[in-house]
Design a protein around this motif. Structure first.
Motif, PDB file in Angstrom:
ATOM      1  N   GLN A   1       3.565 -12.655   9.144  1.00  0.00           N
ATOM      2  CA  GLN A   1       2.396 -11.929  10.348  1.00  0.00           C
ATOM      3  C   GLN A   1       2.600 -11.070  10.340  1.00  0.00           C
ATOM      4  O   GLN A   1       2.771  -9.963  11.026  1.00  0.00           O
TER       5      GLN A   1
ATOM      6  N   TYR B   1       0.487  -7.787  10.844  1.00  0.00           N
ATOM      7  CA  TYR B   1      -1.394  -6.575  11.755  1.00  0.00           C
ATOM      8  C   TYR B   1      -1.503  -6.109  10.871  1.00  0.00           C
ATOM      9  O   TYR B   1      -1.169  -4.764  10.745  1.00  0.00           O
ATOM     10  N   ARG B   2      -2.699  -5.674   9.696  1.00  0.00           N
ATOM     11  CA  ARG B   2      -3.293  -4.499   9.250  1.00  0.00           C
ATOM     12  C   ARG B   2      -2.116  -3.803   8.258  1.00  0.00           C
ATOM     13  O   ARG B   2      -2.180  -3.462   7.196  1.00  0.00           O
ATOM     14  N   MET B   3      -0.805  -3.801   8.307  1.00  0.00           N
ATOM     15  CA  MET B   3       0.399  -2.763   7.735  1.00  0.00           C
ATOM     16  C   MET B   3       1.887  -2.836   8.267  1.00  0.00           C
ATOM     17  O   MET B   3       2.077  -3.031   9.986  1.00  0.00           O
ATOM     18  N   LEU B   4       2.979  -3.516   7.122  1.00  0.00           N
ATOM     19  CA  LEU B   4       4.340  -3.249   8.139  1.00  0.00           C
ATOM     20  C   LEU B   4       5.158  -2.090   7.216  1.00  0.00           C
ATOM     21  O   LEU B   4       4.728  -2.326   6.511  1.00  0.00           O
ATOM     22  N   PRO B   5       5.255  -0.523   8.263  1.00  0.00           N
ATOM     23  CA  PRO B   5       5.898  -0.115   7.527  1.00  0.00           C
ATOM     24  C   PRO B   5       7.372  -0.418   6.468  1.00  0.00           C
ATOM     25  O   PRO B   5       8.309  -1.267   7.632  1.00  0.00           O
TER      26      PRO B   5
ATOM     27  N   ALA C   1       0.591  -1.400  -0.188  1.00  0.00           N
ATOM     28  CA  ALA C   1       0.097  -0.567  -0.054  1.00  0.00           C
ATOM     29  C   ALA C   1       0.963   1.618  -0.002  1.00  0.00           C
ATOM     30  O   ALA C   1       1.692   1.836   0.894  1.00  0.00           O
TER      31      ALA C   1
ATOM     32  N   TYR D   1       3.628   0.237   3.180  1.00  0.00           N
ATOM     33  CA  TYR D   1       3.567  -0.367   3.995  1.00  0.00           C
ATOM     34  C   TYR D   1       3.212  -2.113   3.178  1.00  0.00           C
ATOM     35  O   TYR D   1       2.749  -1.639   1.851  1.00  0.00           O
TER      36      TYR D   1
END
Lengths: 213, 213
Positions: free
Chosen positions: B176, B178-182, B51, B196
């Motif tokens: 794994q 959760y929603r987003m990894l920067p 994203a 992300y």
């Protein structure tokens, strides 16, 4: 109060603390509004489960405080604003018979970082424009009864969903642990893990009075 | 082939590579049996979703290889054995119109570490004594079309469940997230995330022939 050690591990964006005001009990929080930068002095409670291979699994209730510095929001509009955070101090204590008293503090070798932003995958159950909060934390679990200080080398990812105000005081949150998070003996950080966190649930408290610090 | 840079970030237990044999196509893998140490040269494929705030979300298929060094098992018995791993090399390539060609390699500033052990919470759907595999990875996502090299500062946690043999060649796995990894711009690692990872699914391939390297 804040450590001056330079961390060798930085999990995200550093946030400046110079000249940022400390906020205590009595601070007004306005929902759906990106706030000015501040250092939030908040209560926190947590229920953590530790697995010690060959010995057992122990669930411990913790209670204490955190100090979190927040950045200038990237926008004055709630929906598009991003806010960056650093956890600059933490102290939680808990106890169980087998492990004794446990004190959790920040690992000064890690900069524990986080952010609040609108998620890419909003949940149906969340309010309109609710944000997601996440923080990557390096901690020390001091267990004097066992003569151990344990550290995590992968960050503990703490998340809060459905964030409608900053800070998300009073919100429940979760440690995003998949099955197990290894904990290493601080005296032997390159050795095998000696324990694991297998579950972590927490709740952010409200602003604490200045006298609590 | 392996980088000699000393990583400043170590996510877990380092594993010695000196004298450890490289294993290629033709290696016999015995289920339910802890193997001798080795460097597994394996194929890998992955489907990652990126994203980019304000721009869009893009799903990219990757294909490539990994080289993983495995430690001496802590026991010759499958059920109690723990095996530690380091990801010592990775190269995956993928492409989409908007982001162009993407090459994923290891970030030499991080030691990407993992382990295989019996989980504390066996799933009903898993085989008896199936193990859990996890790896914490620091990567570089090179996107020349955008002029960006992106790095993660929180590790990407790759997991494989229901492990019945080591290595778990052919098994599907999951990042794994959760929603987003920067993801941060390598040129500005202390700045705001520029993208992300919001989803990551992968599959370990089998042993590759030596000529593939």
């Amino acid at each position: 109060m804040t450590t001056s050690t330079q961390p060798s591990v930085v999990y995200g964006r550093p946030v400046n603390t110079d000249g940022v005001p400390n906020l205590y009990e009595g601070t007004t929080v306005v929902p759906w509004t990106p706030p000015e930068p501040g250092i939030d002095n908040l209560g926190i409670s947590s229920v953590d489960t530790f697995a010690v291979p060959g010995v057992g699994e122990y669930t411990v209730e913790f209670d204490g405080y955190v100090r979190v510095v927040r950045s200038e929001p990237t926008s004055s509009e709630w929906a598009s604003a991003e806010v960056y955070t650093n956890l600059i101090e933490m102290k939680m204590t808990g106890e169980c018979e087998e492990l004794g008293k446990i004190t959790v503090t920040l690992n000064p070798d890690c900069l524990s970082t986080g952010q609040i932003r609108t998620p890419f995958d909003p949940y149906a159950g969340e309010g309109p424009s609710a944000k997601a909060c996440r923080m990557a934390v390096g901690a020390i679990f001091d267990m004097p009864k066992l003569g151990l200080k344990l550290i995590n080398r992968e960050p503990i990812i703490l998340t809060i969903d459905d964030v409608r105000q900053i800070p998300p005081a009073g919100s429940p949150g979760k440690g995003q642990i998949y099955r197990m998070l290894p904990l290493h003996d601080m005296k032997n950080p390159k050795g095998e893990p000696v324990a694991y966190v297998t579950s972590l649930r927490f709740r952010m408290g409200g602003y604490l009075p200045q006298e609590a610090f």
